[in-house]
Scaffold this active site. Structure first.
Site, mmCIF file in Angstrom:
data_model
loop_
_atom_site.group_PDB
_atom_site.id
_atom_site.type_symbol
_atom_site.label_atom_id
_atom_site.label_comp_id
_atom_site.label_asym_id
_atom_site.label_seq_id
_atom_site.Cartn_x
_atom_site.Cartn_y
_atom_site.Cartn_z
ATOM 1 C CB CYS A 1 -1.044 -0.357 1.020
ATOM 2 S SG CYS A 1 -2.240 0.657 0.810
ATOM 3 C CG HIS B 1 -2.734 -3.523 4.406
ATOM 4 N ND1 HIS B 1 -1.794 -3.194 5.108
ATOM 5 C CD2 HIS B 1 -3.516 -2.140 3.475
ATOM 6 C CE1 HIS B 1 -1.293 -1.533 4.263
ATOM 7 N NE2 HIS B 1 -2.729 -1.434 3.699
HETATM 8 N N1 GLN Z 1 -1.675 7.106 1.859
HETATM 9 C C1 GLN Z 1 -2.535 5.374 0.527
HETATM 10 C C2 GLN Z 1 -3.981 6.048 0.513
HETATM 11 O O1 GLN Z 1 -4.688 5.983 1.198
HETATM 12 C C3 GLN Z 1 -1.992 4.736 1.200
HETATM 13 C C4 GLN Z 1 -3.175 4.103 2.702
HETATM 14 C C5 GLN Z 1 -2.222 2.511 3.346
HETATM 15 O O2 GLN Z 1 -0.884 1.854 3.131
HETATM 16 N N2 GLN Z 1 -3.068 1.769 3.926
HETATM 17 O O3 GLN Z 1 -4.043 5.719 -0.735
#
Ligand code: GLN
Length: 240
Positions: free
Chosen positions: A96, A192
């Site tokens: 992510c 995740h």
């Molecule tokens: N800030 C990023 C987004 O919302 C990553 C979020 C995350 O790592 N879950 O796209």
């Protein structure tokens, strides 16, 4: 011969949401069960990377505010070492927020554009809505399961191979059905969960690739994955 695997965990305090640390635990445990000597070293803000040391780099997800700190530190202290590590064929698993910084840039909804490492040909721009939920992808002849929560929409460059094709969920951009990236020894994904405990096949692929760097072709001893497999199948069933 006792095999050894050295893992570098990049920014474990800043980039660790939705159980991302569990990925490191899964890698560690599956090595231990096989008698592979495994170590995990945290690389935090301000710490340089020695590219000759580590076989596998892990970078988890984080919110935009943490990504700003990480982005600056990557360019100030780690970029040279990480580029060298890629040349040495070290394996990278990035999730992510970490994945987004592997590409050319991430443009959040607010604030400045974050320059990525350009280790993969991809860019990310924040979308209007968050993409949240369980996700299942098809990867060659198997499925990979996880949970996504991101607003960033990632677009891969021409010919760049995704990690897989979305069966359920949103993936890279909620449009072209691609999810993540797999380019040589570089892996990126929005999944995740943590990802690896319920995807043992992918975990072993990463371990094998990381060991190959030092030991050449390696075939890992199979493990009893009954529990992991049933967690995997349950996640697939819940998503369909
Ligand atoms: N800030 C990023 C987004 O919302 C990553 C979020 C995350 O790592 N879950 O796209």
């Amino acid at each position: 011969m006792v095999l050894e695997l050295k893992i570098a965990h990049l920014y474990p305090d800043l980039l660790n949401i939705y159980g991302d640390r569990g990925n490191v635990l899964a890698l560690y445990q599956r090595c231990q069960w096989r008698g592979i000597q495994v170590s995990v070293t945290a690389l935090d803000l301000g710490e340089k990377v020695d590219p000759d040391v580590y076989d596998l780099y892990f970078m988890g997800g984080g919110q935009d505010a943490q990504q700003v700190l990480v982005c600056d530190d990557l360019h100030q202290t780690k970029a040279t070492g990480l580029r060298e590590a890629v040349k040495n064929e070290a394996v990278f698993l990035t999730i992510c927020g970490g994945y987004q910084l592997l590409g050319h840039y991430y443009k959040p909804m607010q604030g400045r554009e974050l320059k990525g490492l350009s280790l993969i040909d991809a860019y990310t721009v924040a979308g209007e809505k968050r993409l949240i939920g369980n996700i299942v992808i098809q990867r060659d002849d198997s499925t990979v399961v996880g949970f996504e929560n991101h607003s960033g929409l990632t677009h891969l460059g021409e010919g760049v191979r995704p990690l897989g094709r979305v069966i359920t969920g949103c993936g890279n951009n909620n449009d072209d059905k691609t999810e993540g990236v797999h380019s040589g020894t570089l892996y990126g994904t929005y999944m995740h969960g943590s990802l690896l405990p319920k995807n043992p096949k992918l975990t072993d692929e990463l371990i094998e690739q990381a060991l190959r760097r030092r030991y050449g072709e390696i075939s890992l001893t199979p493990l009893d994955d009954t529990l992991e497999q049933s967690a995997h199948e349950r996640a697939v069933a819940l998503s369909s």
